[in-house]
Design a protein around this motif. Structure first.
Motif, mmCIF file in Angstrom:
data_model
loop_
_atom_site.group_PDB
_atom_site.id
_atom_site.type_symbol
_atom_site.label_atom_id
_atom_site.label_comp_id
_atom_site.label_asym_id
_atom_site.label_seq_id
_atom_site.Cartn_x
_atom_site.Cartn_y
_atom_site.Cartn_z
ATOM 1 N N GLU A 1 3.221 -1.863 -3.952
ATOM 2 C CA GLU A 1 3.644 -1.393 -5.270
ATOM 3 C C GLU A 1 2.787 -1.922 -6.410
ATOM 4 O O GLU A 1 2.634 -1.265 -7.446
ATOM 5 C CB GLU A 1 5.112 -1.782 -5.503
ATOM 6 C CG GLU A 1 5.737 -1.154 -6.720
ATOM 7 C CD GLU A 1 7.208 -1.508 -6.847
ATOM 8 O OE1 GLU A 1 7.868 -0.953 -7.742
ATOM 9 O OE2 GLU A 1 7.695 -2.350 -6.060
ATOM 10 N N ASP A 2 2.187 -3.106 -6.244
ATOM 11 C CA ASP A 2 1.409 -3.712 -7.322
ATOM 12 C C ASP A 2 -0.087 -3.403 -7.232
ATOM 13 O O ASP A 2 -0.888 -3.951 -7.979
ATOM 14 C CB ASP A 2 1.617 -5.230 -7.318
ATOM 15 C CG ASP A 2 1.081 -5.889 -6.055
ATOM 16 O OD1 ASP A 2 0.975 -5.194 -5.019
ATOM 17 O OD2 ASP A 2 0.767 -7.087 -6.094
ATOM 18 N N TYR B 1 -1.006 1.303 0.337
ATOM 19 C CA TYR B 1 -0.967 0.302 -0.726
ATOM 20 C C TYR B 1 0.445 -0.226 -0.971
ATOM 21 O O TYR B 1 1.429 0.432 -0.636
ATOM 22 C CB TYR B 1 -1.526 0.889 -2.023
ATOM 23 C CG TYR B 1 -3.013 1.137 -1.976
ATOM 24 C CD1 TYR B 1 -3.915 0.090 -2.125
ATOM 25 C CD2 TYR B 1 -3.516 2.418 -1.774
ATOM 26 C CE1 TYR B 1 -5.277 0.313 -2.069
ATOM 27 C CE2 TYR B 1 -4.880 2.653 -1.716
ATOM 28 C CZ TYR B 1 -5.756 1.597 -1.867
ATOM 29 O OH TYR B 1 -7.097 1.820 -1.808
ATOM 30 N N TYR C 1 -1.693 -0.408 -7.736
ATOM 31 C CA TYR C 1 -2.056 0.895 -8.291
ATOM 32 C C TYR C 1 -3.465 0.899 -8.890
ATOM 33 O O TYR C 1 -4.137 1.931 -8.915
ATOM 34 C CB TYR C 1 -1.031 1.364 -9.334
ATOM 35 C CG TYR C 1 -0.651 0.339 -10.370
ATOM 36 C CD1 TYR C 1 -1.402 0.163 -11.522
ATOM 37 C CD2 TYR C 1 0.483 -0.455 -10.193
ATOM 38 C CE1 TYR C 1 -1.050 -0.775 -12.470
ATOM 39 C CE2 TYR C 1 0.850 -1.403 -11.137
ATOM 40 C CZ TYR C 1 0.078 -1.550 -12.278
ATOM 41 O OH TYR C 1 0.439 -2.490 -13.212
ATOM 42 N N ILE D 1 4.057 1.430 -0.148
ATOM 43 C CA ILE D 1 4.667 2.466 -0.963
ATOM 44 C C ILE D 1 5.572 3.382 -0.149
ATOM 45 O O ILE D 1 6.640 3.806 -0.618
ATOM 46 C CB ILE D 1 3.564 3.290 -1.668
ATOM 47 C CG1 ILE D 1 2.920 2.457 -2.775
ATOM 48 C CG2 ILE D 1 4.112 4.574 -2.257
ATOM 49 C CD1 ILE D 1 3.888 1.982 -3.830
ATOM 50 N N LYS E 1 1.205 5.611 -12.289
ATOM 51 C CA LYS E 1 0.341 4.510 -12.717
ATOM 52 C C LYS E 1 -1.061 4.663 -12.130
ATOM 53 O O LYS E 1 -2.063 4.434 -12.814
ATOM 54 C CB LYS E 1 0.943 3.168 -12.272
ATOM 55 C CG LYS E 1 2.186 2.753 -13.030
ATOM 56 C CD LYS E 1 2.732 1.442 -12.490
ATOM 57 C CE LYS E 1 4.008 1.021 -13.181
ATOM 58 N NZ LYS E 1 4.560 -0.230 -12.604
ATOM 59 N N THR E 2 -1.127 5.078 -10.863
ATOM 60 C CA THR E 2 -2.418 5.230 -10.204
ATOM 61 C C THR E 2 -3.255 6.307 -10.886
ATOM 62 O O THR E 2 -4.436 6.076 -11.223
ATOM 63 C CB THR E 2 -2.231 5.601 -8.717
ATOM 64 O OG1 THR E 2 -1.532 4.552 -8.065
ATOM 65 C CG2 THR E 2 -3.585 5.788 -8.040
ATOM 66 N N PHE F 1 4.640 4.659 -9.013
ATOM 67 C CA PHE F 1 3.354 4.166 -8.518
ATOM 68 C C PHE F 1 2.285 5.239 -8.656
ATOM 69 O O PHE F 1 1.161 4.961 -9.099
ATOM 70 C CB PHE F 1 3.491 3.739 -7.052
ATOM 71 C CG PHE F 1 2.203 3.299 -6.418
ATOM 72 C CD1 PHE F 1 1.730 2.011 -6.592
ATOM 73 C CD2 PHE F 1 1.461 4.180 -5.639
ATOM 74 C CE1 PHE F 1 0.539 1.606 -6.000
ATOM 75 C CE2 PHE F 1 0.278 3.786 -5.042
ATOM 76 C CZ PHE F 1 -0.182 2.492 -5.234
ATOM 77 N N TYR F 2 2.610 6.472 -8.268
ATOM 78 C CA TYR F 2 1.649 7.574 -8.370
ATOM 79 C C TYR F 2 1.228 7.794 -9.822
ATOM 80 O O TYR F 2 0.045 8.011 -10.113
ATOM 81 C CB TYR F 2 2.242 8.868 -7.809
ATOM 82 C CG TYR F 2 2.590 8.833 -6.342
ATOM 83 C CD1 TYR F 2 1.971 7.933 -5.477
ATOM 84 C CD2 TYR F 2 3.545 9.694 -5.814
ATOM 85 C CE1 TYR F 2 2.297 7.888 -4.130
ATOM 86 C CE2 TYR F 2 3.878 9.672 -4.464
ATOM 87 C CZ TYR F 2 3.253 8.762 -3.634
ATOM 88 O OH TYR F 2 3.581 8.728 -2.299
ATOM 89 N N LYS G 1 10.457 4.751 -7.169
ATOM 90 C CA LYS G 1 9.380 3.766 -7.241
ATOM 91 C C LYS G 1 8.046 4.367 -6.794
ATOM 92 O O LYS G 1 6.990 4.025 -7.332
ATOM 93 C CB LYS G 1 9.726 2.542 -6.384
ATOM 94 C CG LYS G 1 10.823 1.676 -6.978
ATOM 95 C CD LYS G 1 11.013 0.401 -6.177
ATOM 96 C CE LYS G 1 12.032 -0.511 -6.852
ATOM 97 N NZ LYS G 1 12.230 -1.774 -6.096
ATOM 98 N N ARG G 2 8.094 5.270 -5.809
ATOM 99 C CA ARG G 2 6.856 5.917 -5.357
ATOM 100 C C ARG G 2 6.260 6.782 -6.466
ATOM 101 O O ARG G 2 5.055 6.753 -6.718
ATOM 102 C CB ARG G 2 7.119 6.762 -4.113
ATOM 103 C CG ARG G 2 7.240 5.964 -2.830
ATOM 104 C CD ARG G 2 6.929 6.825 -1.614
ATOM 105 N NE ARG G 2 7.834 7.960 -1.518
ATOM 106 C CZ ARG G 2 9.012 7.925 -0.888
ATOM 107 N NH1 ARG G 2 9.412 6.804 -0.306
ATOM 108 N NH2 ARG G 2 9.790 8.994 -0.834
#
Length: 236
Positions: A208-209, A206, A211, A13, A27-28, A24-25, A20-21
């Motif tokens: 990108e995939d 981590y 999360y 990440i 989604k997490t 990701f956050y 994109k970061r």
């Protein structure tokens, strides 16, 4: 001679664009919120099953509690390993589901005790513990997200701390002594360190995939913090 298949590489990440970061956050933390919601729903279902409730409460005495704790550790370690070593979304979701159900089961005795403290005080204690846990979790997460500091150096400290804590828990069960308030306070500190470490992993480790795997690590630390804050508030 057969050609060796090259394993695909997954950029972490920290190497991605800001857009994109942030995605990701989001989604997490969305998956973390869903995991907490699922935990509450599963816990409510468990409390509606008298046989399961009675069984869980029967495991709180002596060596049976150690067996329950050992089983919980095996299941959760398996789930964590499954989530961390896979880029398969289905396996990551299965690991998160397994972890949530295991947490809901081991929480049965503690939540039952909190609800039995007073006729109408149980839910108040649970609400207070939830608010304190979420407040502390949010503050610690913000420290990492705002500073982007790498807390990976906490890994060895946390490992030693959890090893000592496990030893004290086993000794307390075997020799029949109460670990007391200060043990719970120490575990809150340890859980806080774990939140810093897991949030740092989300920022730096981590891909990108992953999360779902990242949300599992955060969920584990969040529930550990909730357990010991609830334990402190549930003391007579």
């Amino acid at each position: 001679m057969e050609e060796l298949q090259q394993q695909p590489t997954y950029p972490t990440i920290v190497t991605l664009s800001d857009e994109k970061r942030v995605a990701f956050y989001k989604k997490t933390y969305t998956h973390l919120a869903l995991a907490v919601l699922l935990f509450v729903l599963v816990e409510m279902i468990f409390f509606q099953i008298p046989a399961l409730l009675k069984f869980a409460l029967s495991l709180t005495e002596g060596w049976l509690w150690l067996l329950m704790l050992g089983g919980f550790m095996l299941v959760t370690n398996y789930a964590e390993k499954m989530a961390l070593t896979n880029h398969d979304k289905n396996k990551q979701y299965l690991a998160l589901l397994l972890y949530v159900v295991a947490e809901a089961f081991i929480f049965i005795p503690l939540i039952f005790m909190a609800m039995m403290i007073a006729e109408d005080g149980g839910m108040e204690i649970l609400n207070q513990a939830a608010i304190l846990t979420l407040s502390l979790f949010s503050g610690l997460s913000a420290v990492v997200l705002l500073t982007k500091k790498d807390f990976s150096f906490l890994k060895s400290i946390l490992a030693i701390g959890f090893f000592i804590a496990l030893g004290l828990i086993v000794a307390g069960v075997l020799f029949g002594f109460n670990l007391g308030l200060w043990f719970s306070v120490g575990m809150v500190v340890l859980a806080s360190g774990s939140i810093l470490y897991q949030t740092s992993n989300m920022v730096h480790r981590y891909s990108e995939d992953q999360y779902v795997a990242a949300s599992l690590g955060l969920f584990a630390s969040l529930m550990l913090l909730f357990w010991y804050i609830l334990s402190i508030l549930s003391r007579d």
